[in-house]
Design a protein around this motif. Structure first.
Motif, PDB file in Angstrom:
ATOM      1  N   VAL A   1      20.532  -4.435   4.583  1.00 20.40           N
ATOM      2  CA  VAL A   1      19.092  -4.650   4.807  1.00 20.40           C
ATOM      3  C   VAL A   1      18.383  -4.849   3.456  1.00 20.40           C
ATOM      4  N   VAL A   2      18.973  -4.329   2.389  1.00 22.89           N
ATOM      5  CA  VAL A   2      18.400  -4.489   1.046  1.00 22.89           C
ATOM      6  C   VAL A   2      19.336  -5.364   0.219  1.00 22.89           C
ATOM      7  N   ASP A   3      18.758  -6.333  -0.501  1.00 21.70           N
ATOM      8  CA  ASP A   3      19.541  -7.158  -1.418  1.00 21.70           C
ATOM      9  C   ASP A   3      19.884  -6.303  -2.648  1.00 21.70           C
ATOM     10  N   PRO A   4      21.177  -5.949  -2.843  1.00 25.74           N
ATOM     11  CA  PRO A   4      21.503  -4.991  -3.908  1.00 25.74           C
ATOM     12  C   PRO A   4      21.218  -5.516  -5.311  1.00 25.74           C
ATOM     13  N   ALA A   5      21.378  -6.840  -5.521  1.00 22.71           N
ATOM     14  CA  ALA A   5      21.105  -7.402  -6.855  1.00 22.71           C
ATOM     15  C   ALA A   5      19.612  -7.300  -7.154  1.00 22.71           C
ATOM     16  N   ALA A   6      18.782  -7.599  -6.163  1.00 22.95           N
ATOM     17  CA  ALA A   6      17.330  -7.503  -6.352  1.00 22.95           C
ATOM     18  C   ALA A   6      16.909  -6.048  -6.548  1.00 22.95           C
ATOM     19  N   LEU A   7      17.559  -5.142  -5.839  1.00 24.33           N
ATOM     20  CA  LEU A   7      17.236  -3.709  -5.993  1.00 24.33           C
ATOM     21  C   LEU A   7      17.568  -3.249  -7.413  1.00 24.33           C
TER      22      LEU A   7
ATOM     23  N   VAL B   1      13.518   4.355   0.425  1.00 20.54           N
ATOM     24  CA  VAL B   1      14.638   5.086   1.031  1.00 20.54           C
ATOM     25  C   VAL B   1      15.298   4.146   2.046  1.00 20.54           C
ATOM     26  N   ASN B   2      16.546   3.788   1.799  1.00 20.83           N
ATOM     27  CA  ASN B   2      17.283   2.987   2.790  1.00 20.83           C
ATOM     28  C   ASN B   2      18.287   3.870   3.503  1.00 20.83           C
ATOM     29  N   ILE B   3      17.966   4.169   4.764  1.00 17.82           N
ATOM     30  CA  ILE B   3      18.882   4.975   5.587  1.00 17.82           C
ATOM     31  C   ILE B   3      19.250   4.175   6.835  1.00 17.82           C
ATOM     32  N   ALA B   4      19.016   2.829   6.753  1.00 14.38           N
ATOM     33  CA  ALA B   4      19.329   1.960   7.895  1.00 14.38           C
ATOM     34  C   ALA B   4      20.767   1.444   7.761  1.00 14.38           C
TER      35      ALA B   4
ATOM     36  N   THR C   1      20.678  -6.829  11.600  1.00 15.34           N
ATOM     37  CA  THR C   1      20.796  -8.057  12.394  1.00 15.34           C
ATOM     38  C   THR C   1      20.686  -9.238  11.422  1.00 15.34           C
ATOM     39  N   GLU C   2      20.835 -10.459  11.958  1.00 17.41           N
ATOM     40  CA  GLU C   2      20.646 -11.630  11.077  1.00 17.41           C
ATOM     41  C   GLU C   2      19.248 -11.612  10.476  1.00 17.41           C
ATOM     42  N   GLU C   3      18.278 -11.165  11.277  1.00 15.31           N
ATOM     43  CA  GLU C   3      16.881 -11.172  10.830  1.00 15.31           C
ATOM     44  C   GLU C   3      16.600 -10.112   9.757  1.00 15.31           C
ATOM     45  N   THR C   4      17.320  -9.011   9.800  1.00 13.56           N
ATOM     46  CA  THR C   4      17.034  -7.928   8.837  1.00 13.56           C
ATOM     47  C   THR C   4      17.968  -7.960   7.623  1.00 13.56           C
ATOM     48  N   HIS C   5      18.903  -8.922   7.583  1.00 12.88           N
ATOM     49  CA  HIS C   5      19.780  -9.047   6.416  1.00 12.88           C
ATOM     50  C   HIS C   5      18.920  -9.378   5.187  1.00 12.88           C
ATOM     51  N   HIS C   6      19.007  -8.567   4.152  1.00 14.14           N
ATOM     52  CA  HIS C   6      18.203  -8.718   2.925  1.00 14.14           C
ATOM     53  C   HIS C   6      16.702  -8.814   3.242  1.00 14.14           C
ATOM     54  N   LEU C   7      16.276  -8.037   4.221  1.00  7.47           N
ATOM     55  CA  LEU C   7      14.842  -7.970   4.557  1.00  7.47           C
ATOM     56  C   LEU C   7      14.034  -7.567   3.310  1.00  7.47           C
ATOM     57  N   ILE C   8      14.637  -6.692   2.492  1.00  5.28           N
ATOM     58  CA  ILE C   8      13.992  -6.273   1.248  1.00  5.28           C
ATOM     59  C   ILE C   8      14.738  -6.924   0.088  1.00  5.28           C
ATOM     60  N   GLY C   9      14.070  -7.864  -0.574  1.00  9.39           N
ATOM     61  CA  GLY C   9      14.674  -8.591  -1.694  1.00  9.39           C
ATOM     62  C   GLY C   9      13.655  -8.737  -2.825  1.00  9.39           C
TER      63      GLY C   9
ATOM     64  N   GLU D   1       0.800  -1.239   0.000  1.00  9.40           N
ATOM     65  CA  GLU D   1       0.000   0.000   0.000  1.00  9.40           C
ATOM     66  C   GLU D   1       0.826   1.278   0.000  1.00  9.40           C
ATOM     67  N   SER D   2       2.136   1.191   0.245  1.00  8.14           N
ATOM     68  CA  SER D   2       2.920   2.419   0.435  1.00  8.14           C
ATOM     69  C   SER D   2       3.392   3.020  -0.892  1.00  8.14           C
ATOM     70  N   ASP D   3       3.348   4.356  -0.946  1.00  7.94           N
ATOM     71  CA  ASP D   3       3.950   5.080  -2.077  1.00  7.94           C
ATOM     72  C   ASP D   3       5.436   5.312  -1.807  1.00  7.94           C
ATOM     73  N   PHE D   4       5.751   5.494  -0.529  1.00  9.34           N
ATOM     74  CA  PHE D   4       7.146   5.682  -0.101  1.00  9.34           C
ATOM     75  C   PHE D   4       7.396   4.701   1.032  1.00  9.34           C
ATOM     76  N   ILE D   5       8.557   4.067   1.001  1.00 10.36           N
ATOM     77  CA  ILE D   5       8.923   3.132   2.079  1.00 10.36           C
ATOM     78  C   ILE D   5      10.288   3.563   2.614  1.00 10.36           C
ATOM     79  N   THR D   6      10.356   3.780   3.931  1.00 13.49           N
ATOM     80  CA  THR D   6      11.655   4.141   4.516  1.00 13.49           C
ATOM     81  C   THR D   6      12.062   3.056   5.511  1.00 13.49           C
ATOM     82  N   LEU D   7      13.359   2.753   5.528  1.00 10.18           N
ATOM     83  CA  LEU D   7      13.884   1.652   6.352  1.00 10.18           C
ATOM     84  C   LEU D   7      14.678   2.198   7.526  1.00 10.18           C
ATOM     85  N   HIS D   8      14.320   1.710   8.734  1.00  8.94           N
ATOM     86  CA  HIS D   8      14.991   2.185   9.963  1.00  8.94           C
ATOM     87  C   HIS D   8      15.240   1.041  10.938  1.00  8.94           C
TER      88      HIS D   8
END
Ligand code: NAP
Length: 318
Positions: free
Chosen positions: A238-244, A231-234, A209-217, A198-205
């Motif tokens: 936390v973001v998989d760069p290949a998937a991004l 926006v990744n400012i964490a 941790t092991e749990e947040t590694h590549h949380l966004i893929g 549902e989000s137009d903008f998503i910000t990461l904060h």
């Protein structure tokens, strides 16, 4: 004999003076390469770090006199804090003091991505603006759009406050719901998937941790709107760069603003640098002189307490 400390980067004057009054200070002045922290550790009583240099269990084990690791920053995923704790080494960080500044930066980067501010300024600087054109650099409205905040803690809370000033609808996701914050701010808790959808903008904060590694893929990008801006400012991982890269290239999302990358600095041949819908910044989240000075002062307080064997005013162990 004064305790020996090593700073992996120069630090604002006020904090340096606090340290120099009580310690023998060694500072790594060049920013070109990683400081030789591992070489220095065996003779050290205290270590002052920033967010880049890993401080591993092996490094900590090599430092029998080490009493304290004082990180200038809130995120401390680069330090093996459990190994430090096991060896009786205190670990401090600088929470809270940078939340508002980092939230300001989040909004600056969100607006820059939404409204093409960086390429538009370059367009003028390159002397390519020759006549008024109502059809260039069309961006996305920020006001009344939906913002999804992932990892709603100290910084996320400040981002939500700023979003309300833009009349945004705010969704948030974290593992433990905060109904008091929902009531106070008029924001809405959403499941991870609903927020992505549902989000137009998503910000990461979230913290890294092991749990947040590549949380966004890959799967998460597929759930986002094709007009979404991330926006990744964490932390970079936390973001998989290949998937991004694929999501930006294939139009699964519209744009991204990255304050952080994996690794940092981003390698010059990284494919993300070839995209015109990715804005990449050199880890500027808390970068105002006022805030960096306050962070450094907190780090000095932690360091000096740890060297004396006193409890740290701001310990990562709570
Ligand atoms: P914080 O107050 O601890 O907030 C982090 C939030 O993330 C918490 O609300 C936590 O809530 C949530 N969280 C943790 N694990 C999660 C998971 N697996 N899924 C969803 N939510 C999760 O930390 P902060 O002071 O806001 O800082 C956040 C991070 O920002 C830092 O760790 C640092 O890495 C980064 N940072 C970057 C910059 C920069 O310059 N770019 C500057 C400052 C900080 P729950 O425990 O309820 O899930």
């Amino acid at each position: 004999m004064k305790p020996k400390i090593f700073l992996t980067r120069p630090i604002p004057e006020k904090a340096l003076a606090m340290m120099e009054a009580e310690c023998e200070v060694d500072i790594w002045h060049t920013s070109e390469i990683l400081p030789p922290t591992a070489e220095r550790l065996p003779g050290l009583d205290g270590l002052v770090t920033y967010s880049h240099e890993p401080v591993t269990a092996e490094m900590i084990a090599s430092a029998p006199n080490l009493k304290v690791i004082s990180n200038v920053g809130v995120g401390y995923n680069h330090i093996d804090a459990e190994a430090a704790r096991a060896q009786g080494v205190a670990v401090g960080n600088t929470p809270g003091v940078l939340s508002e500044t980092t939230a300001d930066t989040t909004f600056a980067q969100l607006l820059a991505a939404a409204r093409h501010l960086v390429p538009a300024s370059i367009f003028v600087q390159e002397k390519r603006w020759t006549c008024y054109d109502p059809n260039i650099f069309h961006g996305f409205d920020v006001h009344h759009a939906t913002l999804g905040i992932i990892g709603m803690g100290r910084i996320g809370y400040e981002v939500a406050k700023r979003a309300l000033g833009f009349d945004m609808r705010v969704l948030y996701y974290k593992r433990t719901r905060r109904e008091d914050w929902e009531a106070a701010l008029g924001i809405e808790y959403a499941s991870f998937d609903r927020l992505l959808e549902e989000s137009d903008f998503i910000t990461l904060h979230v913290p890294m941790t092991e749990e947040t590694h590549h949380l966004i893929g890959k799967e998460e990008f597929q759930k986002m709107k094709p007009t979404a801006i991330l926006v990744n400012i964490a932390r970079g991982p936390v973001v998989d760069p290949a998937a991004l890269y694929e999501a930006l290239k294939n139009g699964e999302i519209a744009r991204a603003a990255l304050d952080v990358t994996d690794p940092e600095p981003i390698p010059m041949d990284d494919p993300l640098l070839t995209l015109d819908n990715a804005l990449i910044f050199p880890h500027l989240g808390s970068s105002t002189l006022q805030t960096r000075t306050r962070m450094a002062t907190m780090a000095a307080e932690n360091l000096l307490a740890g060297l004396k064997g006193e409890p740290l005013p701001y310990s990562v162990f709570g």
